[in-house]
Design a protein around this motif. Structure first.
Motif, short mmCIF file in Angstrom:
data_model
loop_
_atom_site.label_atom_id
_atom_site.label_comp_id
_atom_site.label_asym_id
_atom_site.label_seq_id
_atom_site.Cartn_x
_atom_site.Cartn_y
_atom_site.Cartn_z
N VAL A 242 -5.23 -3.14 -5.74
CA VAL A 242 -5.28 -2.11 -4.75
C VAL A 242 -4.17 -1.94 -3.76
O VAL A 242 -3.79 -0.85 -3.43
CB VAL A 242 -6.75 -2.19 -4.23
N THR A 243 -3.94 -3.20 -3.25
CA THR A 243 -3.02 -3.30 -2.08
C THR A 243 -1.48 -2.96 -2.46
O THR A 243 -0.97 -2.08 -2.03
CB THR A 243 -2.88 -4.51 -1.32
N ALA B 229 -1.32 0.93 -2.99
CA ALA B 229 -1.16 1.54 -1.70
C ALA B 229 0.10 1.56 -1.20
O ALA B 229 1.09 2.19 -0.68
CB ALA B 229 -2.12 1.04 -0.66
N LEU C 249 -1.92 3.40 6.31
CA LEU C 249 -2.20 3.12 4.88
C LEU C 249 -2.55 1.80 4.68
O LEU C 249 -3.59 1.10 4.08
CB LEU C 249 -0.89 3.36 4.18
N HIS C 250 -2.15 0.91 5.63
CA HIS C 250 -2.49 -0.72 5.41
C HIS C 250 -3.92 -0.68 6.04
O HIS C 250 -4.64 -1.67 5.54
CB HIS C 250 -1.53 -1.27 6.37
N CYS D 261 -6.24 1.60 6.10
CA CYS D 261 -7.01 1.87 4.89
C CYS D 261 -7.39 0.93 3.68
O CYS D 261 -8.51 0.88 3.24
CB CYS D 261 -6.70 3.26 4.28
N VAL D 262 -6.28 0.43 3.49
CA VAL D 262 -6.39 -0.71 2.26
C VAL D 262 -7.14 -1.79 2.61
O VAL D 262 -8.02 -2.42 1.80
CB VAL D 262 -4.93 -0.93 1.72
N ASP D 263 -7.21 -2.42 3.87
CA ASP D 263 -8.04 -3.41 4.53
C ASP D 263 -9.40 -3.08 4.22
O ASP D 263 -10.20 -3.75 3.72
CB ASP D 263 -7.63 -3.63 5.78
N LEU E 132 -10.76 -0.81 2.69
CA LEU E 132 -11.10 -0.26 1.10
C LEU E 132 -11.26 -1.58 0.46
O LEU E 132 -12.37 -2.02 -0.27
CB LEU E 132 -10.44 0.58 0.74
N TYR E 133 -10.54 -2.61 0.46
CA TYR E 133 -10.39 -3.72 -0.09
C TYR E 133 -11.71 -4.47 0.43
O TYR E 133 -12.38 -5.33 -0.51
CB TYR E 133 -9.34 -4.70 0.11
#
Length: 326
Positions: free
Chosen positions: A240-241, A244, A296-297, A299-301, A303-304
């Motif tokens: 996922v990371t 992104a 984006l970083h 949001c990825v954190d 979401l993950y």
């Protein structure tokens, strides 16, 4: 969770401030004078003509604020930035935010299409390579990935242009952002970034298929198809990371491809502005790209953390340990 999120937000704000400061200074240190580029290189003239040229150049520098010290220029730009004002282009006289907004949809369109090609081909080829490890198909896929990864994106783009536009006549060369012109630059960007993604899928799949729960499930008589599907979901979660970051790289790194295919996105607009030393445009583009990557970083954190159940259990154990210690 709120404390962690607050700390990440403060780190992101500090990172954004440092990035804008460094970018602003580097842009100002680059050789070239916007006033000279706008007026044209002066001919070998003397007397009143030369003096008039210098006066006009000085007037432009004063009008643009380039006659002030660099840190005063940065303070003024940062103050306008806090008011969501990216400044005015030195050449068109229009708001930078308006010009970027006009070209952003074309870049988003290209980046999303390239991301779809990268993810689709990467998952398909990586999964086949992992399931057929050591076979001829695995060796062929790995060789193709190495060949694509070793070829610069602009070389791949030139080859595809020569093949589809010149030889086959299946691609229209123009400067419009139409759907029938999207597929070739998207294919170029997707193929250029696919090998790394496919190798990561293959490595994660092989590691997941070697886990004890896979062997235990197969020994209990579960179908290989269901076990492999479950292992595939676990193997794709860490990617996922990567997806992104690939999207961010497409947005910020589409300069070469957009220029090669005359795609009217913000990358080509930024490159033209760099050649003209249009400082407000360069600064606005750089700020938007840096802010987008940072957001984006974050949001990825988040979401993950919700996608991976192991992080939930780890936080619960840590919270329980703190309460027992208290």
């Amino acid at each position: 969770m709120p404390a962690v999120l607050l700390r990440k937000l403060s780190d992101a704000a500090l990172t954004l401030f440092c990035a804008t400061l460094v970018l602003f200074i580097l842009i100002r240190l680059a050789p070239g004078d916007p006033a000279v580029l706008l007026l044209g290189q002066p001919a070998e003239v003397a007397g009143s003509q030369s003096q008039a040229y210098e006066r006009k150049a000085e007037e432009l520098r004063a009008q643009w604020g380039l006659d002030r010290p660099v840190f005063m220029q940065y303070a003024g730009w940062l103050g306008r930035l806090l008011q969501l004002d990216l400044g005015t282009s030195l050449y068109t006289g229009r708001q930078v935010s308006e010009e970027l907004a006009e070209r952003l949809p074309a870049t988003l369109q290209l980046s999303l299409a390239a991301l779809f090609i990268q993810v689709t081909l990467g998952i398909a080829l990586g999964a086949v390579s992992a399931l057929k490890a050591g076979a001829a198909s695995d060796n062929l896929i790995r060789f193709a990935c190495v060949a694509l990864a070793s070829t610069p994106a602009f070389v791949t783009g030139l080859f595809l242009l020569l093949l589809f536009a010149v030889s086959l006549g299946a691609y229209e060369i123009s400067s419009e952002a139409t759907w029938n012109r999207l597929w070739l630059p998207a294919l170029t960007m997707g193929l250029a970034s696919m090998p790394q993604f496919a190798r990561m899928v293959r490595a994660n799949m092989l590691a997941e298929l070697g886990q004890t729960y896979v062997l235990a499930a197969l020994s209990r008589g579960l179908s290989r198809r269901k076990v492999v599907a479950h292992a595939c979901r676990n193997a794709l979660l860490p990617l996922v990371t990567v997806v992104a970051l690939s999207f961010a790289a497409f947005l910020g790194g589409a300069v070469v491809i957009e220029s090669l295919f005359s795609w009217p996105g913000i990358g080509k607009y930024a490159l033209d502005s760099i050649l003209r030393k249009d400082y407000p445009v360069i600064q606005g583009y750089a700020f938007i790209m840096v802010a987008f990557v940072i957001v984006l970083h974050l949001c990825v954190d988040v979401l993950y953390a919700y996608l991976d159940p192991r992080l939930h259990h780890k936080r619960k154990r840590a919270a329980a340990g703190v309460e027992e210690h208290a």
